[in-house]
Write a protein that holds these residues in place. Sequence first.
Motif, short mmCIF file in Angstrom:
data_model
loop_
_atom_site.label_atom_id
_atom_site.label_comp_id
_atom_site.label_asym_id
_atom_site.label_seq_id
_atom_site.Cartn_x
_atom_site.Cartn_y
_atom_site.Cartn_z
N GLU A 32 -43.35 -2.96 40.10
CA GLU A 32 -42.23 -3.69 39.51
C GLU A 32 -42.44 -5.20 39.52
O GLU A 32 -41.87 -5.92 38.71
CB GLU A 32 -40.93 -3.34 40.24
N ALA A 33 -43.28 -5.67 40.45
CA ALA A 33 -43.52 -7.11 40.56
C ALA A 33 -44.71 -7.57 39.72
O ALA A 33 -45.12 -8.72 39.80
CB ALA A 33 -43.76 -7.49 42.02
N ASP A 34 -45.27 -6.68 38.90
CA ASP A 34 -46.37 -7.06 38.00
C ASP A 34 -45.96 -8.30 37.22
O ASP A 34 -44.83 -8.39 36.72
CB ASP A 34 -46.65 -5.90 37.04
N ILE A 35 -46.87 -9.25 37.08
CA ILE A 35 -46.51 -10.51 36.43
C ILE A 35 -46.16 -10.33 34.96
O ILE A 35 -45.59 -11.24 34.35
CB ILE A 35 -47.62 -11.57 36.60
N THR A 180 -36.53 -15.44 38.18
CA THR A 180 -37.40 -15.60 39.35
C THR A 180 -37.68 -14.22 39.93
O THR A 180 -36.86 -13.30 39.81
CB THR A 180 -36.75 -16.48 40.43
N MET A 181 -38.84 -14.08 40.57
CA MET A 181 -39.20 -12.80 41.17
C MET A 181 -40.00 -13.06 42.45
O MET A 181 -40.96 -13.83 42.43
CB MET A 181 -40.03 -11.97 40.20
N TYR A 200 -41.54 -4.75 48.76
CA TYR A 200 -40.14 -5.05 48.43
C TYR A 200 -40.15 -6.18 47.41
O TYR A 200 -40.84 -7.19 47.59
CB TYR A 200 -39.34 -5.48 49.65
N THR A 201 -39.40 -6.02 46.33
CA THR A 201 -39.34 -7.01 45.25
C THR A 201 -37.89 -7.30 44.90
O THR A 201 -37.07 -6.39 44.80
CB THR A 201 -40.06 -6.50 43.99
N LYS A 202 -37.60 -8.59 44.71
CA LYS A 202 -36.26 -9.01 44.30
C LYS A 202 -36.39 -9.91 43.08
O LYS A 202 -37.20 -10.85 43.08
CB LYS A 202 -35.54 -9.75 45.42
N ALA A 203 -35.62 -9.62 42.03
CA ALA A 203 -35.65 -10.39 40.80
C ALA A 203 -34.25 -10.89 40.47
O ALA A 203 -33.27 -10.15 40.61
CB ALA A 203 -36.18 -9.55 39.65
N ASP A 204 -34.14 -12.15 40.05
CA ASP A 204 -32.86 -12.76 39.69
C ASP A 204 -33.03 -13.50 38.37
O ASP A 204 -34.07 -14.09 38.11
CB ASP A 204 -32.41 -13.77 40.75
N ASP A 210 -29.36 -9.16 38.63
CA ASP A 210 -30.13 -9.18 39.86
C ASP A 210 -30.56 -7.75 40.22
O ASP A 210 -29.75 -6.83 40.21
CB ASP A 210 -29.30 -9.76 41.01
N GLU A 211 -31.83 -7.60 40.51
CA GLU A 211 -32.37 -6.29 40.83
C GLU A 211 -33.28 -6.39 42.03
O GLU A 211 -33.86 -7.44 42.31
CB GLU A 211 -33.16 -5.72 39.64
#
Length: 222
Positions: A32-35, A180-181, A200-204, A210-211
């Motif tokens: 999920e954090a793939d650029i 942002t991630m 663990y990944t957080k995206a805003d 927000d996920e």
Amino acid sequence: GLGGDFGEVIAGRFDTPVKKAQGKVDLFNDLEADIKHLIAGENRADSIVQYSTPKFAGGLTFKIASAEMDSDELTADDQKKLTTGTSYSVEYSTKNFFIAYAQDEDIKKLNTKTSRIAMSYKMGDWTLGALYNEYDNGSFDEEGYIVSAAYKAGDHTLKFQHGESDNLADFTTGEAVDKTMTSIGWDIKLAKNTKTYFFYTKADDKANNDESWFGLGLEQKF
């Protein structure tokens, strides 16, 4: 493909030189954090023809590619115009250092341009990476960056990655939003070709979407 003292020529479906220019900056590739979820330019093109030079001056390589656009990406008017895109990169790599500059033009979509500079440096047990990316489709400009750090201790690797992008292009809706991630991860090597990993990944974003994700997995390379 064909390779030799002259370099390498490949044809088929491959990552563009711009995508490959990320080097090892992306520590969470295919998760999920793939650029690719943060910046443009992560293209795997169909009908690509690419030439790569052999290494010069101890580590300098040039790559240039031409890729035919997918017909469903083109309007009737576009099909009468340019139907191929180009991508190139200049890379310099040694055992502990990597730096690249790359650029796409009209890859996947007409009147688009992506520019990227990326670098990584291995210092003892640490590997540090950074990437800056610009994308322009004629209507808006996207600017984004990624920074990453990995620390290896025996069979364990701890990872951190953060990125920001303004005017992120949503190619489905045509909208743009700042995003942002941030991610942290832990890899454990179980054997030469086997590892388990946690992340663990957080995206805003400014649209208040927000996920967050938590995951674990097992990877086996054959």
